[in-house]
Design an enzyme around this catalytic site. Sequence first.
Site, PDB file in Angstrom:
ATOM      1  N   GLY A 154       0.833  -1.204   0.000  1.00 55.61           N
ATOM      2  CA  GLY A 154       0.000   0.000   0.000  1.00 55.61           C
ATOM      3  C   GLY A 154       0.864   1.250   0.000  1.00 55.61           C
ATOM      4  N   GLY A 179       1.841   3.148   2.352  1.00 58.97           N
ATOM      5  CA  GLY A 179       2.867   3.171   3.397  1.00 58.97           C
ATOM      6  C   GLY A 179       4.102   2.411   2.942  1.00 58.97           C
ATOM      7  N   ASP A 188      -8.175   1.047   0.570  1.00 56.78           N
ATOM      8  CA  ASP A 188      -8.411   2.480   0.795  1.00 56.78           C
ATOM      9  C   ASP A 188      -8.412   3.277  -0.517  1.00 56.78           C
ATOM     10  OD1 ASP A 188      -8.249   1.671   3.427  1.00 56.78           O
ATOM     11  OD2 ASP A 188      -6.204   2.401   3.717  1.00 56.78           O
ATOM     12  N   ARG A 192     -29.266   2.296  14.660  1.00 61.70           N
ATOM     13  CA  ARG A 192     -28.246   1.411  15.218  1.00 61.70           C
ATOM     14  C   ARG A 192     -26.952   1.675  14.462  1.00 61.70           C
ATOM     15  NH1 ARG A 192     -31.473   0.743  18.576  1.00 61.70           N
ATOM     16  NH2 ARG A 192     -32.290  -1.180  19.506  1.00 61.70           N
ATOM     17  N   GLN A 223     -14.245  -6.066   5.353  1.00 60.53           N
ATOM     18  CA  GLN A 223     -13.971  -5.308   4.125  1.00 60.53           C
ATOM     19  C   GLN A 223     -12.683  -5.763   3.444  1.00 60.53           C
ATOM     20  OE1 GLN A 223     -15.127  -0.865   5.134  1.00 60.53           O
ATOM     21  NE2 GLN A 223     -14.918  -2.065   6.992  1.00 60.53           N
TER      22      GLN A 223
HETATM   23  O1  F6P Z   1      -5.143   0.523   5.163  1.00 62.61           O
HETATM   24  C1  F6P Z   1      -6.036  -0.550   5.181  1.00 62.61           C
HETATM   25  C2  F6P Z   1      -6.847  -0.569   6.439  1.00 62.61           C
HETATM   26  O2  F6P Z   1      -7.759  -1.649   6.360  1.00 62.61           O
HETATM   27  C3  F6P Z   1      -7.576   0.722   6.762  1.00 62.61           C
HETATM   28  O3  F6P Z   1      -8.713   0.930   5.963  1.00 62.61           O
HETATM   29  C4  F6P Z   1      -7.847   0.568   8.218  1.00 62.61           C
HETATM   30  O4  F6P Z   1      -7.959   1.809   8.878  1.00 62.61           O
HETATM   31  C5  F6P Z   1      -6.616  -0.146   8.708  1.00 62.61           C
HETATM   32  O5  F6P Z   1      -6.029  -0.784   7.578  1.00 62.61           O
HETATM   33  C6  F6P Z   1      -6.862  -1.190   9.769  1.00 62.61           C
HETATM   34  O6  F6P Z   1      -5.659  -1.690  10.191  1.00 62.61           O
HETATM   35  P1  F6P Z   1      -5.520  -2.894  11.209  1.00 62.61           P
HETATM   36  O7  F6P Z   1      -5.678  -4.161  10.424  1.00 62.61           O
HETATM   37  O8  F6P Z   1      -4.151  -2.740  11.747  1.00 62.61           O
HETATM   38  O9  F6P Z   1      -6.602  -2.762  12.223  1.00 62.61           O
END
Ligand code: F6P
Length: 362
Positions: A116, A118, A143, A262, A270
Amino acid sequence: MKKKKIGIITTGGDCSGLNTIIQRITDGCNLRKWQLIGIKDGTDGLYASPTQTIDMNNEAFQFADSHLAGSILSNGRTDTTNFITSARAGKLAQFNNKLKKSLYDLDLDALVLVGGNGSLSLAHTYREIYSGLSLVCIPKTIDMDIPKTEKTIGFDTAVQQLVSYCDQLLLTARSHHRWFVVQTMGRDCGQLALHAGVAIAADAILIPEIKFDVDNLVKHIKSSKRDYGIILVSEGISIRGHSGKPADMIARKLNAANIPNRTAFPEHIQRAGDTVATDRILAAGFVDCAFKAIENNETYVMTTFENGEFKTISLDEFFKAGKFQKDPNIPGAITSNAYVEPDNILLQIATDMGIYMGEKKR
Ligand code: F6P
């Protein structure tokens, strides 16, 4: 052409489509009679002594499973020395040197790094790690926040996962005459919420890129012809003076306005789900492009899909094209990010559909 020795590594968070990439790379190496080494656990496995590897030509995973989510190579561990723990301990230079040595010992001609924004930003910043081999990166993320590519592996499947999830919620919402506030992933980028929201014709979509007004949101829901529906809330939104999960903040405001509701948190669902066809086609395109790049001895490049075309661009071009943010996890590191731009056609379409999208584009 001389036979090559290739490595493949999946880094950062997982998503659906990684196994399709791994399978396509394995198939392509077998076709070319190239050796393929799978590096386990991302850069954490590369750092480990001995380096954690799999002989992919002989021990490739079951072909029939390549559409399943996750990565058979795994993405990393939380209990080992890695970029994050090393940076926090002020030992990033030692960590990077060890990665470089591990790659040198593996004696690879090329490394395919599936990551990704990062991971790609780290590869750009600490390029020295990969000197002496051809580094070809493939962009993946749910994302869709990677500059210079219109598509990333895993995004379409994540949208489909959210759509299926919301379709189910709508049935119970209707039975109880109430609203669901669904919090999506996406970090500070609203693409995932925006795409899923348009697909399900949500009643409102709140994303970090667009300011919203809670009173207007409430008015919008109250004026609906229905007494049930979905409000999609991206995890990156905030309301001044409020803390906690964004969906909870919105739910509190709806409660105050007597709108029955709710909250729902699809979370890592996801990142799961059988890889949808468009992600598999994207994987085939990126991998085809990656093989061409390796055959041309390109390095420090990323595969992209732009204007209907698969091609490679330099990591430098990727990095400079985005908006810079401090890496949330790695002290001192900068990531290059893409966002929903004001001219995104889906913003207009969503508004035309009567979806509440907020007030003002930033
Ligand atoms: O960057 C992908 C992602 O799924 C983000 O959408 C989400 O904020 C984050 O990673 C969740 O990370 P982790 O798996 O460390 O909870």
